[in-house]
Design an enzyme around this catalytic site. Structure first.
Site, PDB file in Angstrom:
ATOM      1  N   LYS A 108       0.827  -1.211   0.000  1.00 29.72           N
ATOM      2  CA  LYS A 108       0.000   0.000   0.000  1.00 29.72           C
ATOM      3  C   LYS A 108       0.860   1.258   0.000  1.00 29.72           C
ATOM      4  O   LYS A 108       0.468   2.264  -0.582  1.00 29.72           O
ATOM      5  CB  LYS A 108      -0.975  -0.010   1.181  1.00 29.72           C
ATOM      6  CG  LYS A 108      -2.132  -0.966   0.938  1.00 29.72           C
ATOM      7  CD  LYS A 108      -3.225  -0.829   1.963  1.00 29.72           C
ATOM      8  CE  LYS A 108      -4.344  -1.815   1.683  1.00 29.72           C
ATOM      9  NZ  LYS A 108      -5.280  -1.908   2.811  1.00 29.72           N
ATOM     10  N   LYS A 190      -4.092 -11.669  -8.645  1.00 31.26           N
ATOM     11  CA  LYS A 190      -5.391 -11.858  -8.002  1.00 31.26           C
ATOM     12  C   LYS A 190      -6.425 -10.901  -8.619  1.00 31.26           C
ATOM     13  O   LYS A 190      -6.099  -9.766  -8.951  1.00 31.26           O
ATOM     14  CB  LYS A 190      -5.236 -11.556  -6.509  1.00 31.26           C
ATOM     15  CG  LYS A 190      -6.460 -11.889  -5.682  1.00 31.26           C
ATOM     16  CD  LYS A 190      -6.266 -11.490  -4.231  1.00 31.26           C
ATOM     17  CE  LYS A 190      -7.638 -11.285  -3.576  1.00 31.26           C
ATOM     18  NZ  LYS A 190      -7.579 -10.690  -2.260  1.00 31.26           N
ATOM     19  N   LYS A 193     -10.710  -5.540  -7.143  1.00 33.08           N
ATOM     20  CA  LYS A 193     -11.730  -4.540  -7.481  1.00 33.08           C
ATOM     21  C   LYS A 193     -11.102  -3.225  -7.899  1.00 33.08           C
ATOM     22  O   LYS A 193     -11.752  -2.385  -8.495  1.00 33.08           O
ATOM     23  CB  LYS A 193     -12.709  -4.356  -6.316  1.00 33.08           C
ATOM     24  CG  LYS A 193     -12.075  -4.084  -4.974  1.00 33.08           C
ATOM     25  CD  LYS A 193     -13.124  -4.237  -3.861  1.00 33.08           C
ATOM     26  CE  LYS A 193     -12.462  -4.143  -2.484  1.00 33.08           C
ATOM     27  NZ  LYS A 193     -13.292  -4.680  -1.427  1.00 33.08           N
TER      28      LYS A 193
END
Ligand code: TRP
Length: 326
Positions: A108, A190, A193
């Site tokens: 992140k 993966k 979204k």
């Protein structure tokens, strides 16, 4: 049992097969708490009105997917103040170095380099507080959250050793079927979204045509056999998705598509997914329109969670020596 999803984006079919659908199976056998982790969500920038509406939308998805508010406590994290309170205590038992080493924190930081805030670094401690407040034994999560549950275990053990037995030591429950759905455009990643390519990800809210179109555009390979193998990541991912949605094993899925061409196979996977999603979508819409019902469910969920959380926090405050009146 404890788990949560952040209301930070639209749910994907991976959230469904990897999380929420499994919770439905557990709710009969465990004392379950399932939260909407809006306090985690603000560690990356959120638009306030959108965060609020996504919170309700997520609650409606929980119910539409089959969670039963009589069997489990469904609630919004920020409505139970003990999450923040326990986080503060646990912060003093957590080392800066171990938070800096967390994989998701490092990812992140790379993705949000302009917003490396304290909340982002404290994210795992808040998650530990979530789990430990309810004395959860099991935490069903996707593989990407395993490290966070492990740090929650470490923190719980540390607290118990320093102050005497208080928390239960939680175990991550990583479920195999549908646990990891990969991107339709890059099956080595993966399904996410937040992917920039809209064709990479299938949302729970996608309409039938969109679902089928995304599957028809899925990346495969130049071979022509529908078989599961490590070298065939795209086809293996589609077989996994088909198996998860049709409720069959991989071998049976392979048999079903033996000798079938890729185009036909991809359409069939899309149709199977769309067929499963249709009734859930209709139910989610219906529930979302009934604001009184939804508010009532979240209110009683928060009350139930509050009771359990207050009990644990009061014990924690006593053990660490916080004055609590008499
Ligand atoms: N971090 C989890 C995720 O992004 C969501 C979450 C918050 C969670 N608190 C939790 C999951 C506690 C399990 C237990 O998916």
């Amino acid at each position: 049992m404890y788990s949560a999803v952040q209301p930070s984006g639209n749910l994907t079919i991976g959230n469904y097969t990897g999380s929420i659908r499994n919770w439905v199976a557990f709710q009969n056998d465990y004392d379950c708490y399932f939260a909407i982790a809006n306090m985690h969500a603000i560690t990356v920038r959120q638009e306030p009105a959108q965060l609020r509406s996504r919170t309700l939308e997520l609650a409606a998805w929980y119910l539409a997917c089959g969670l039963d508010a009589d069997k489990c406590a469904l609630y919004v994290q920020s409505q139970v103040p003990q999450h923040a309170e326990l986080t503060w205590v646990l912060n003093s038992l957590t080392y800066v170095g171990e938070m800096q080493r967390m994989t998701q924190f490092k990812d992140k930081c790379a993705r949000h380099a302009d917003n490396i805030n304290m909340g982002l670094m404290d994210y795992p401690v808040l998650m530990a507080a979530d789990i430990l407040l309810y004395l959860a034994d099991y935490v069903p999560v996707g593989v990407d959250q395993k490290q966070h549950v492990e740090i929650a275990r470490d923190i719980a053990l540390r607290f118990n050793n320093r102050y005497s037995e208080t928390f239960r030591i939680p175990e991550p429950l990583i479920l195999k079927t549908g646990a990891k759905i990969m991107s339709l455009q890059d099956p080595s990643k993966k399904m996410s979204k937040s992917d920039e390519n809209p064709n990479a990800c299938v949302f729970l809210a996608d309409d039938r045509d969109t679902v089928i179109r995304k599957f028809r555009r899925a990346v495969t390979d130049s071979d022509n056999r529908v078989v599961f193998s490590e070298e065939k990541q795209g086809i293996s991912n589609l077989l996994g998705i088909y198996a998860a949605f049709a409720g069959v094993g991989i071998e049976e899925a392979e048999k079903t598509f033996a000798g079938v061409g890729y185009g036909e196979f991809k359409t069939a996977v899309g149709e199977t997914v769309a067929d499963v999603l249709a009734p859930i979508q209709a139910e989610q819409k219906r529930i979302l329109a009934d604001k009184d019902y939804l508010n009532g469910i979240l209110k009683s969920g928060a009350e139930r969670a509050y009771k359990a959380a207050r009990k644990t926090l009061s014990k924690v405050y006593r053990k660490v020596g916080f004055f609590q009146g008499d």
